[in-house]
Design a protein around this motif. Structure first.
Motif, PDB file in Angstrom:
ATOM      1  N   LEU A 258       0.847  -1.183   0.000  1.00 59.84           N
ATOM      2  CA  LEU A 258       0.000   0.000   0.000  1.00 59.84           C
ATOM      3  C   LEU A 258       0.895   1.250   0.000  1.00 59.84           C
ATOM      4  O   LEU A 258       1.833   1.334   0.805  1.00 59.84           O
ATOM      5  N   PRO A 259       0.644   2.206  -0.876  1.00 62.04           N
ATOM      6  CA  PRO A 259       1.448   3.446  -0.856  1.00 62.04           C
ATOM      7  C   PRO A 259       1.367   4.116   0.514  1.00 62.04           C
ATOM      8  O   PRO A 259       0.329   4.073   1.182  1.00 62.04           O
ATOM      9  N   LEU A 260       2.465   4.742   0.927  1.00 57.98           N
ATOM     10  CA  LEU A 260       2.490   5.384   2.242  1.00 57.98           C
ATOM     11  C   LEU A 260       1.397   6.442   2.378  1.00 57.98           C
ATOM     12  O   LEU A 260       0.871   6.669   3.473  1.00 57.98           O
ATOM     13  N   GLU A 262      -1.558   6.213   1.419  1.00 59.27           N
ATOM     14  CA  GLU A 262      -2.856   5.577   1.640  1.00 59.27           C
ATOM     15  C   GLU A 262      -2.939   4.855   2.981  1.00 59.27           C
ATOM     16  O   GLU A 262      -3.978   4.267   3.307  1.00 59.27           O
ATOM     17  N   LEU A 263      -1.861   4.894   3.759  1.00 60.78           N
ATOM     18  CA  LEU A 263      -1.873   4.268   5.078  1.00 60.78           C
ATOM     19  C   LEU A 263      -2.677   5.119   6.062  1.00 60.78           C
ATOM     20  O   LEU A 263      -2.885   6.312   5.837  1.00 60.78           O
ATOM     21  N   PRO A 264      -3.114   4.509   7.168  1.00 61.89           N
ATOM     22  CA  PRO A 264      -3.662   5.341   8.246  1.00 61.89           C
ATOM     23  C   PRO A 264      -2.630   6.394   8.645  1.00 61.89           C
ATOM     24  O   PRO A 264      -1.431   6.226   8.428  1.00 61.89           O
ATOM     25  N   GLU A 265      -3.104   7.478   9.223  1.00 58.72           N
ATOM     26  CA  GLU A 265      -2.209   8.569   9.609  1.00 58.72           C
ATOM     27  C   GLU A 265      -1.026   8.032  10.414  1.00 58.72           C
ATOM     28  O   GLU A 265      -1.203   7.197  11.303  1.00 58.72           O
ATOM     29  N   TRP A 266       0.189   8.492  10.067  1.00 58.95           N
ATOM     30  CA  TRP A 266       1.376   7.995  10.769  1.00 58.95           C
ATOM     31  C   TRP A 266       2.344   9.141  11.019  1.00 58.95           C
ATOM     32  O   TRP A 266       2.288  10.178  10.383  1.00 58.95           O
ATOM     33  N   GLU A 267       3.235   8.884  11.989  1.00 61.50           N
ATOM     34  CA  GLU A 267       4.219   9.878  12.387  1.00 61.50           C
ATOM     35  C   GLU A 267       5.623   9.304  12.236  1.00 61.50           C
ATOM     36  O   GLU A 267       5.874   8.152  12.582  1.00 61.50           O
ATOM     37  N   GLU A 268       6.510  10.127  11.736  1.00 65.44           N
ATOM     38  CA  GLU A 268       7.906   9.703  11.556  1.00 65.44           C
ATOM     39  C   GLU A 268       8.512   9.228  12.869  1.00 65.44           C
ATOM     40  O   GLU A 268       9.268   8.249  12.912  1.00 65.44           O
ATOM     41  N   SER A 269       8.167   9.889  13.970  1.00 65.10           N
ATOM     42  CA  SER A 269       8.762   9.549  15.265  1.00 65.10           C
ATOM     43  C   SER A 269       8.343   8.182  15.780  1.00 65.10           C
ATOM     44  O   SER A 269       8.987   7.646  16.684  1.00 65.10           O
ATOM     45  N   LYS A 270       7.282   7.625  15.232  1.00 68.27           N
ATOM     46  CA  LYS A 270       6.788   6.319  15.687  1.00 68.27           C
ATOM     47  C   LYS A 270       7.284   5.156  14.829  1.00 68.27           C
ATOM     48  O   LYS A 270       7.034   3.998  15.146  1.00 68.27           O
ATOM     49  N   ILE A 271       7.978   5.471  13.746  1.00 69.86           N
ATOM     50  CA  ILE A 271       8.554   4.412  12.908  1.00 69.86           C
ATOM     51  C   ILE A 271       9.675   3.724  13.679  1.00 69.86           C
ATOM     52  O   ILE A 271      10.468   4.360  14.365  1.00 69.86           O
ATOM     53  N   LYS A 272       9.751   2.415  13.552  1.00 70.06           N
ATOM     54  CA  LYS A 272      10.748   1.637  14.282  1.00 70.06           C
ATOM     55  C   LYS A 272      11.954   1.314  13.395  1.00 70.06           C
ATOM     56  O   LYS A 272      11.811   0.758  12.300  1.00 70.06           O
ATOM     57  N   THR A 273      13.120   1.685  13.896  1.00 62.73           N
ATOM     58  CA  THR A 273      14.395   1.266  13.300  1.00 62.73           C
ATOM     59  C   THR A 273      15.110   0.456  14.368  1.00 62.73           C
ATOM     60  O   THR A 273      15.471   0.989  15.426  1.00 62.73           O
ATOM     61  N   LEU A 274      15.311  -0.827  14.105  1.00 60.72           N
ATOM     62  CA  LEU A 274      15.824  -1.753  15.101  1.00 60.72           C
ATOM     63  C   LEU A 274      17.027  -2.515  14.556  1.00 60.72           C
ATOM     64  O   LEU A 274      17.090  -2.812  13.354  1.00 60.72           O
ATOM     65  N   PRO A 275      17.998  -2.842  15.407  1.00 62.33           N
ATOM     66  CA  PRO A 275      19.151  -3.621  14.941  1.00 62.33           C
ATOM     67  C   PRO A 275      18.724  -5.000  14.453  1.00 62.33           C
ATOM     68  O   PRO A 275      17.730  -5.567  14.926  1.00 62.33           O
ATOM     69  N   ILE A 276      19.462  -5.526  13.504  1.00 66.08           N
ATOM     70  CA  ILE A 276      19.204  -6.906  13.059  1.00 66.08           C
ATOM     71  C   ILE A 276      19.447  -7.878  14.204  1.00 66.08           C
ATOM     72  O   ILE A 276      18.692  -8.852  14.380  1.00 66.08           O
ATOM     73  N   LEU A 277      20.468  -7.643  15.001  1.00 59.40           N
ATOM     74  CA  LEU A 277      20.852  -8.560  16.079  1.00 59.40           C
ATOM     75  C   LEU A 277      20.445  -7.976  17.424  1.00 59.40           C
ATOM     76  O   LEU A 277      20.747  -6.815  17.720  1.00 59.40           O
ATOM     77  N   TRP A 278      19.773  -8.797  18.245  1.00 62.87           N
ATOM     78  CA  TRP A 278      19.331  -8.386  19.571  1.00 62.87           C
ATOM     79  C   TRP A 278      20.087  -9.192  20.619  1.00 62.87           C
ATOM     80  O   TRP A 278      20.222 -10.416  20.501  1.00 62.87           O
ATOM     81  N   LYS A 279      20.526  -8.511  21.650  1.00 63.09           N
ATOM     82  CA  LYS A 279      21.383  -9.118  22.657  1.00 63.09           C
ATOM     83  C   LYS A 279      20.545  -9.759  23.761  1.00 63.09           C
ATOM     84  O   LYS A 279      19.653  -9.136  24.337  1.00 63.09           O
ATOM     85  N   ASN A 280      20.861 -11.022  24.063  1.00 66.36           N
ATOM     86  CA  ASN A 280      20.154 -11.759  25.102  1.00 66.36           C
ATOM     87  C   ASN A 280      20.509 -11.195  26.479  1.00 66.36           C
ATOM     88  O   ASN A 280      21.691 -11.051  26.807  1.00 66.36           O
ATOM     89  N   PRO A 281      19.507 -10.861  27.321  1.00 63.97           N
ATOM     90  CA  PRO A 281      19.796 -10.219  28.609  1.00 63.97           C
ATOM     91  C   PRO A 281      20.439 -11.136  29.635  1.00 63.97           C
ATOM     92  O   PRO A 281      20.976 -10.653  30.633  1.00 63.97           O
ATOM     93  N   VAL A 282      20.400 -12.437  29.426  1.00 64.58           N
ATOM     94  CA  VAL A 282      21.009 -13.389  30.371  1.00 64.58           C
ATOM     95  C   VAL A 282      22.316 -13.953  29.831  1.00 64.58           C
ATOM     96  O   VAL A 282      23.341 -13.944  30.503  1.00 64.58           O
TER      97      VAL A 282
END
Length: 400
Positions: A258-260, A262-282
């Protein structure tokens, strides 16, 4: 009685050399609905160490399930996609799959068929997600009758917009229909060379994010440790018109999103940019944690000073916005991690409770039910109070 951890029963398909030996434990000697603080600390450590915890023959109310799930993140409150958000967003591909328990909005009813007088719901028409409505191609009717099926969508439980990925998910099997085993085919019907996997009817399949990273060649480890994923805004609405690959691991690149605009209203600040690798807390280990269907861009950091450039991908860094290239690279890295010998397909029994480390695994719905096969599960995960921790500077030096 002390808490006992026993290895889960693995299928014959599990690789004797490559399956993660730490993945999955059955927990005995404790009631998960009535844990003391000391018992919970043991369970918490076990979950982050083993990824999947199985409790058999459990009686668990929605309230108890919510309390148990929240204990992994006491500051969390809302369901992983926001309370009641999946049902109000009708364009989302998640809309048909979830029904909220009225008195505990963080717990969802999922399954198949008609369920009546259930925890405050007079009736609920449940629909088991099927590859037939999401994949570009589908198993033929003839092969489906022979028990051939597919993985639906490999994923992490996460909104991937506005809300942080949950730490843990709890799945409680209430009504579990019996039926013949099915065979997952990884590729299209006309590709006889494709891999297959025998699975119980309606299994939930899991793979280790740790193993997914461990088996990568050095140049892809270097790329993964330096790269973050930018997800599309409202990714489940964005991806809804598109169609998935036959192995359930990402989207076929046809420009159908879907073109951006045509999406429901969105905010740049709420977009998620996350690392590919997540560190295990234990354990401190790195897990490859990407929801490939929602990924839109890749942001690659340059190699650290002194690292060898030989064979390195994007040694000077790169912001990859070509969606086809993003999908090609993610599939290249993730596909080895879902090989048949690395998959744990859980064989559900009634009153099974499965806890899984949502920041350490990928999982998927599998298979197909007939309309008269009724299945009812309770699912709970909570949008986290923090973002996943990515690789440290030392991790980057080690793996880049």
């Amino acid at each position: 009685m002390a808490i006992e951890l026993a290895p889960i029963t693995l299928p014959a398909s599990a690789s004797t050399t490559d399956f993660d030996p730490d993945l999955g434990r059955e927990v005995k000697g404790v009631n998960p609905g009535e844990l003391t603080p000391e018992q919970f600390k043991e369970i918490e450590t076990a979950l982050y160490t083993h990824g999947i915890l199985l409790f058999r023959d459990v009686t668990l109310t929605p309230e108890q399930q919510y309390v148990l799930t929240k204990a992994f993140d006491p500051e969390s409150e809302s369901y992983g996609h926001g309370n009641n958000k999946t049902q109000s967003t009708k364009k989302s591909i998640l809309h048909p799959d979830l029904k909220t328990i009225p008195r505990v909005h963080q717990v969802q009813l999922i399954g198949n068929g008609m369920v009546y007088n259930h925890e405050g719901l007079e009736s609920a028409a449940l629909k088991h997600p099927s590859h037939t409505s999401f994949h570009k191609t589908r198993v033929s009717a003839e092969n489906e009758a022979l028990g051939i099926t597919r993985f639906y969508r490999w994923h992490i439980d996460a909104a991937l917009y506005d809300y942080n990925p949950p730490r843990a998910t709890t799945l409680y099997g209430i009504t579990v229909p019996e039926g013949d085993r099915q065979t997952v085919r990884y590729s299209d019907d006309d590709d006889p060379s494709g891999e297959t996997l025998s699975v119980p009817l309606g299994t939930t399949a899991f793979v280790s994010g740790r193993k997914m990273f461990q088996i990568l060649p050095p140049e892809l480890k270097s790329f993964a440790v330096r790269t973050s994923v930018r997800y599309a805004p409202h990714p489940y609405v964005w991806m809804a018109p598109a169609r998935a690959k036959s192995d359930g691991l990402g989207i076929v690149n046809e420009g159908l999103e879907l073109p951006l605009s045509e999406l429901p209203e969105w905010e740049e600040s709420k977009i998620k940019t996350l690392p590919i690798l997540w560190k295990n807390p234990v354990t401190g280990e790195l897990h490859f944690q990407v929801h490939p269907c929602g990924a839109q861009e890749l942001i690659v950091k340059p190699l650290p000073s002194g690292a060898s450039r030989e064979g390195a991908l994007y040694p000077d860094g790169e912001h990859i916005k070509d969606l086809g290239k993003v999908r090609e690279l993610l599939h290249l890295m993730q596909r080895p991690g879902i090989a048949p010998g690395l998959v744990y397909p859980h064989d559900w029994k009634e009153r099974d409770l499965v806890l899984f480390h949502n920041r350490g695994l990928l999982h998927t719905v599998v298979g197909a039910f007939k309309s008269d096969q009724v299945r009812a599960f309770h699912q709970c995960n909570l949008a986290a109070s923090d973002v996943p921790t990515g690789p440290t500077e030392q991790d980057v030096i080690t793996w880049a």
